[in-house]
Motif scaffolding. Structure first.
Motif, mmCIF file in Angstrom:
data_model
loop_
_atom_site.group_PDB
_atom_site.id
_atom_site.type_symbol
_atom_site.label_atom_id
_atom_site.label_comp_id
_atom_site.label_asym_id
_atom_site.label_seq_id
_atom_site.Cartn_x
_atom_site.Cartn_y
_atom_site.Cartn_z
ATOM 1 N N VAL A 88 31.153 73.688 57.786
ATOM 2 C CA VAL A 88 29.851 72.482 58.122
ATOM 3 C C VAL A 88 30.051 71.285 58.195
ATOM 4 O O VAL A 88 31.551 70.924 58.540
ATOM 5 N N ARG A 89 29.045 71.032 59.038
ATOM 6 C CA ARG A 89 28.743 70.083 59.612
ATOM 7 C C ARG A 89 28.973 68.520 58.891
ATOM 8 O O ARG A 89 29.109 67.216 60.101
ATOM 9 N N HIS A 90 28.285 68.152 57.944
ATOM 10 C CA HIS A 90 28.720 67.747 57.686
ATOM 11 C C HIS A 90 28.866 66.839 56.260
ATOM 12 O O HIS A 90 28.322 67.836 55.301
ATOM 13 N N TYR A 91 29.989 66.707 55.924
ATOM 14 C CA TYR A 91 30.450 66.367 54.981
ATOM 15 C C TYR A 91 30.417 64.102 54.199
ATOM 16 O O TYR A 91 30.269 64.013 54.454
ATOM 17 N N LEU A 92 29.037 65.118 52.507
ATOM 18 C CA LEU A 92 29.003 63.506 52.218
ATOM 19 C C LEU A 92 29.243 63.160 50.787
ATOM 20 O O LEU A 92 28.719 63.755 50.286
ATOM 21 N N ALA A 93 30.257 61.959 50.801
ATOM 22 C CA ALA A 93 30.821 61.753 49.892
ATOM 23 C C ALA A 93 30.381 60.539 49.016
ATOM 24 O O ALA A 93 30.052 59.620 49.980
ATOM 25 N N LEU A 94 29.809 60.061 47.647
ATOM 26 C CA LEU A 94 29.799 59.315 46.860
ATOM 27 C C LEU A 94 30.979 58.384 46.379
ATOM 28 O O LEU A 94 31.257 58.760 45.720
ATOM 29 N N SER A 95 30.764 57.426 46.800
ATOM 30 C CA SER A 95 32.263 56.488 46.388
ATOM 31 C C SER A 95 31.742 55.228 45.836
ATOM 32 O O SER A 95 30.738 54.678 45.754
ATOM 33 N N ILE A 96 32.606 54.526 45.229
ATOM 34 C CA ILE A 96 32.149 52.467 44.371
ATOM 35 C C ILE A 96 32.644 51.961 45.405
ATOM 36 O O ILE A 96 33.683 51.979 45.881
ATOM 37 N N VAL A 97 31.151 51.148 45.545
ATOM 38 C CA VAL A 97 32.116 49.755 46.272
ATOM 39 C C VAL A 97 33.069 48.504 45.567
ATOM 40 O O VAL A 97 32.783 48.363 44.497
ATOM 41 N N GLY A 98 33.835 48.206 46.641
ATOM 42 C CA GLY A 98 34.800 47.836 45.294
ATOM 43 C C GLY A 98 36.064 48.415 45.148
ATOM 44 O O GLY A 98 36.766 48.218 44.474
ATOM 45 N N CYS A 99 35.615 50.162 45.272
ATOM 46 C CA CYS A 99 36.819 50.803 44.513
ATOM 47 C C CYS A 99 38.811 49.735 44.964
ATOM 48 O O CYS A 99 39.903 49.936 44.417
ATOM 49 N N GLU A 100 38.480 49.769 46.244
ATOM 50 C CA GLU A 100 39.936 48.768 46.761
ATOM 51 C C GLU A 100 40.264 47.831 46.027
ATOM 52 O O GLU A 100 41.782 47.516 46.125
ATOM 53 N N ARG A 101 39.432 47.442 45.845
ATOM 54 C CA ARG A 101 39.878 45.988 44.583
ATOM 55 C C ARG A 101 39.705 45.913 43.443
ATOM 56 O O ARG A 101 40.357 45.030 42.700
ATOM 57 N N LEU A 102 40.226 47.164 42.786
ATOM 58 C CA LEU A 102 39.654 47.318 41.529
ATOM 59 C C LEU A 102 41.050 48.627 41.143
ATOM 60 O O LEU A 102 41.111 49.316 40.310
ATOM 61 N N GLN A 103 42.126 47.922 41.790
ATOM 62 C CA GLN A 103 42.873 49.328 41.650
ATOM 63 C C GLN A 103 44.057 49.225 40.541
ATOM 64 O O GLN A 103 45.153 49.456 40.268
ATOM 65 N N GLY A 104 43.160 47.837 39.835
ATOM 66 C CA GLY A 104 44.540 48.204 38.269
ATOM 67 C C GLY A 104 43.824 49.075 37.699
ATOM 68 O O GLY A 104 44.393 49.486 36.259
ATOM 69 N N SER A 105 42.814 50.180 38.207
ATOM 70 C CA SER A 105 42.118 50.872 37.071
ATOM 71 C C SER A 105 42.713 52.363 37.463
ATOM 72 O O SER A 105 42.592 52.821 39.161
ATOM 73 N N GLY A 106 43.161 53.186 36.903
ATOM 74 C CA GLY A 106 43.612 54.265 37.432
ATOM 75 C C GLY A 106 42.059 54.804 37.846
ATOM 76 O O GLY A 106 42.228 56.228 38.809
ATOM 77 N N TYR A 107 41.007 55.148 37.237
ATOM 78 C CA TYR A 107 39.780 55.596 37.616
ATOM 79 C C TYR A 107 39.946 54.532 38.962
ATOM 80 O O TYR A 107 38.826 55.697 40.405
ATOM 81 N N PHE A 108 39.125 53.698 39.724
ATOM 82 C CA PHE A 108 38.948 53.581 40.820
ATOM 83 C C PHE A 108 40.277 53.874 41.683
ATOM 84 O O PHE A 108 39.665 54.278 43.070
ATOM 85 N N ARG A 109 41.743 54.066 41.265
ATOM 86 C CA ARG A 109 42.586 54.412 42.456
ATOM 87 C C ARG A 109 42.248 55.724 42.818
ATOM 88 O O ARG A 109 42.593 56.495 43.564
ATOM 89 N N ALA A 110 41.517 56.559 41.507
ATOM 90 C CA ALA A 110 41.317 58.254 42.444
ATOM 91 C C ALA A 110 40.457 57.802 42.888
ATOM 92 O O ALA A 110 40.002 59.347 44.321
ATOM 93 N N LYS A 111 39.196 57.755 42.798
ATOM 94 C CA LYS A 111 38.486 57.474 43.967
ATOM 95 C C LYS A 111 39.105 56.978 45.109
ATOM 96 O O LYS A 111 38.082 57.376 46.384
ATOM 97 N N LEU A 112 39.995 56.018 45.463
ATOM 98 C CA LEU A 112 39.990 55.726 46.447
ATOM 99 C C LEU A 112 40.394 57.220 47.256
ATOM 100 O O LEU A 112 41.311 57.066 48.461
ATOM 101 N N ALA A 113 41.271 57.243 46.567
ATOM 102 C CA ALA A 113 42.544 58.855 47.035
ATOM 103 C C ALA A 113 41.658 60.085 47.649
ATOM 104 O O ALA A 113 41.752 60.204 48.168
ATOM 105 N N GLN A 114 40.308 59.480 46.809
ATOM 106 C CA GLN A 114 39.134 61.296 47.352
ATOM 107 C C GLN A 114 38.690 60.419 48.485
ATOM 108 O O GLN A 114 38.554 61.500 49.635
ATOM 109 N N GLU A 115 38.501 59.229 48.929
ATOM 110 C CA GLU A 115 38.078 58.061 50.182
ATOM 111 C C GLU A 115 38.745 58.883 51.170
ATOM 112 O O GLU A 115 38.471 59.478 52.209
#
Length: 252
Positions: A88-115
């Motif tokens: 595959v020549r292009h992998y496009l992932a949808l993430s969340i603005v501010g996820c690196e600033r929301l690390q008190g939440s496990g969900y947003f930590r998971a999104k940052l790990a995905q990135e």
């Protein structure tokens, strides 16, 4: 172009698939409803055959810390492995603005790990961070509910319509991989408590919305910049009142 949309039956994914088909692309859906399970790998290699672009708009079925982390790590690893094997020549992932600033939440930590997995996955990539969706407001209400009162931090937000996020993804699909993070935000800034109050009023829900600076947002604190896009984001065009009118019409 052959495009695999992982999560193509969801809020953004279904809209994206529709746009891409209108543009003449061959769209394949990687979702349980189409016989593809990105967690168990069932059907994943088959749906990936001949794919040129993969768009990952999957969302965890749970917001709890451990299940969200397990979901995003497993799904991303499996998708990236299958994409790499297919060239595959292009992998496009949808993430969340501010996820690196929301690390008190496990969900947003998971999104940052995905990135981080996407960046290190060995496939040319783009990451699109979107601000919170208007379609997410029901969950915001439920999260802020304290008895019969909805307590929310009066922090600045830039909520966006899911259709505008889908349009942004469709535009990026036709571009070369950025190998970087991009952002898309709603056209207007709001205070979170004001936005939710307007949402509740439109639904004739009389429960009061109270501005409380210490109120948590899905387990983490908010400041004025937490959910605001950085730098030079692209902007959606659907204003809140228009989205609300359309949402109310579709509900009738």
């Amino acid at each position: 172009m052959k495009i695999v949309v992982a999560g193509g039956t969801g809020c953004v994914g279904a809209r994206l698939a529709e746009i891409l088909r209108r543009q003449g692309h061959e769209v394949r859906i990687a979702a349980r409803a189409s016989g593809v399970d990105v967690i168990t790998h069932q059907g994943l290699n088959e749906v990936m055959v001949g794919a040129e672009v993969v768009v990952d708009v999957l969302n965890s079925p749970s917001f709890d810390d451990a299940p969200a982390m397990a979901f995003f790590q497993t799904s991303s690893r499996n998708l990236l492995e299958a994409a790499s094997a297919e060239g595959v020549r292009h992998y496009l992932a949808l993430s969340i603005v501010g996820c690196e600033r929301l690390q008190g939440s496990g969900y947003f930590r998971a999104k940052l790990a995905q990135e981080n997995l996407v960046r290190d996955g060995g496939v040319p990539y783009s990451i699109l961070r979107a601000t919170q969706f208007f379609e997410f407001l029901d969950r915001v209400v439920d999260d802020g509910l304290d008895g019969d009162v909805i307590r929310l931090a009066p922090a600045r937000v830039q909520f966006i319509a899911a259709e505008d996020v889908a349009a942004a993804l469709a535009d990026i699909v036709d571009r070369a991989p950025a190998n970087d993070t991009l952002e898309v935000a709603g056209p207007d800034p709001f205070r979170l408590d004001d936005l939710v109050q307007r949402f509740m009023t439109a639904r004739q829900d009389e429960r009061p919305v109270v501005a409380e600076p210490t109120a948590l947002y899905f387990g983490t604190s908010l400041g004025d910049e937490t959910l605001i896009a950085d730098g030079n984001p692209r902007f959606g065009h659907t204003e809140f009142d228009l989205w609300l009118k359309r949402a109310n019409k579709s509900a009738d």
